[in-house]
Design an enzyme around this catalytic site. Sequence first.
Site, PDB file in Angstrom:
ATOM      1  N   THR A  44      -2.635   2.932  -4.689  1.00  0.00           N
ATOM      2  CA  THR A  44      -4.037   2.516  -4.869  1.00  0.00           C
ATOM      3  C   THR A  44      -4.893   2.985  -3.691  1.00  0.00           C
ATOM      4  O   THR A  44      -6.038   3.414  -3.868  1.00  0.00           O
ATOM      5  CB  THR A  44      -4.101   0.972  -4.973  1.00  0.00           C
ATOM      6  OG1 THR A  44      -3.267   0.572  -6.054  1.00  0.00           O
ATOM      7  CG2 THR A  44      -5.500   0.470  -5.197  1.00  0.00           C
ATOM      8  N   HIS A  47      -5.766   6.541  -4.146  1.00  0.00           N
ATOM      9  CA  HIS A  47      -6.891   6.702  -5.093  1.00  0.00           C
ATOM     10  C   HIS A  47      -8.217   6.450  -4.375  1.00  0.00           C
ATOM     11  O   HIS A  47      -9.199   7.161  -4.593  1.00  0.00           O
ATOM     12  CB  HIS A  47      -6.771   5.714  -6.261  1.00  0.00           C
ATOM     13  CG  HIS A  47      -5.651   6.028  -7.215  1.00  0.00           C
ATOM     14  ND1 HIS A  47      -5.678   7.144  -8.036  1.00  0.00           N
ATOM     15  CD2 HIS A  47      -4.488   5.398  -7.486  1.00  0.00           C
ATOM     16  CE1 HIS A  47      -4.578   7.158  -8.764  1.00  0.00           C
ATOM     17  NE2 HIS A  47      -3.833   6.121  -8.442  1.00  0.00           N
TER      18      HIS A  47
HETATM   19 ZN    ZN Z   1       0.118  -1.889  -3.621  1.00  0.00          ZN
END
Ligand code: ZN
Length: 348
Positions: A44, A47
């Site tokens: 994440t 990203h």
């Molecule tokens: Zn994580």
Amino acid sequence: MSNQMKSLVKAKPEQGLWMQQSPVPEIGPDDVLIRINKTGICGTDIHIWNWDDWAQKTVPVPMITGHEFAGEIVELGANVTELTVGQRCSGEGHLIGKNSRQSRAGHFHLDPDTRGIGVNEQGAFAQYLRLPAFNVVPLPDEISDDIGAILDPLGNAVHTALSFDLIGEDVLITGAGPIGIMAAAVARHAGARNVVITDINPARLALAEQVTDLVPVNVANEELADVIPRLKMKQGFDVGMEMSGNQVALDQMIEAMVMGGRIAMLGIPPGKSPVDWSRIVFKAITIKGVYGREIFETWYKMIAMLQNGLDVSNVITHHFDVDDFEQGFAAMKSGASGKVVLDWTKSI
Ligand code: ZN
Ligand code: NAD
């Protein structure tokens, strides 16, 4: 204590993260303040670094990133009576509402109003983190800060792996990323018979073998169908865990399952993915979507398993001082790493 702290911030709506000073968060009556010792870098966070479509739609700027952490409580809100200053802890990074039907039924992980630290709320890549006391998970002495910093993704693995009974079952995991590899270790610990993991990246499959006892299959040059007779399995896999987010992998998994097989899906496919639904119907396959961790049953189970021999320490391949965070992110982006842990203790 200075009222400024080091923090890794998405400061501008463009690629990158920036180390800058931010105010130490002020806590409310139901919160604690945690001094961060170690943090894990998650997909994440990549990203958010890359500022892809998802990040642009989801993350308000400026935002302190990061949600995988271990630290120590340094301040308690006025209403917090169950925790103590000096307590080592990790914590659930999903902040839940208390008003939805699901929350009121005690299914906190299904609350539709969940907000994530480091995504929707200021995060853990900082010297200090404000967290509701409810979200704190105390760490027993035998769980190090390094492992504490990866409990969030280990929790994803545990939640997925414990979705279905594994004792004596043949298990297929597609995707040997850190979470797939940890899920393999959990399946082994929980009593699976064969644990097979696929990937197309040889470095990831080699790492998987260093973490636990499994059969690696490189689907770039090996047929999954050939593995089934080699392991003396009769039909196929009883339980599948999709951990790649790749639609080819899901397709291969559906083909390799037994009649009545059960699949837990953690990997996030790219948009709408074509699936041969008739195969799922005729094979009577159950598919369960898995999001986050069960709050707090997953945390309970994973700490108990870590105390009882589950060992995922080899999945951590890189350690960096937080001042070298760019090297940490480069290691993650290389595709050759397992978990990358950043150390905040030298900054204090
Ligand atoms: Zn994580
Ligand atoms: P990762 O990207 O590090 O690992 C994915 C792996 O899949 C990589 O090693 C990649 O080489 C491999 N892969 C690609 N194509 C493949 C194919 N055809 N067959 C087999 N393997 C293939 O990801 P991670 O951090 O380990 O996370 C696993 C997945 O779970 C990701 O999709 C991530 O977005 C998702 N995730 C979901 C949740 C949730 O709450 N549902 C939480 C965390 C992560």
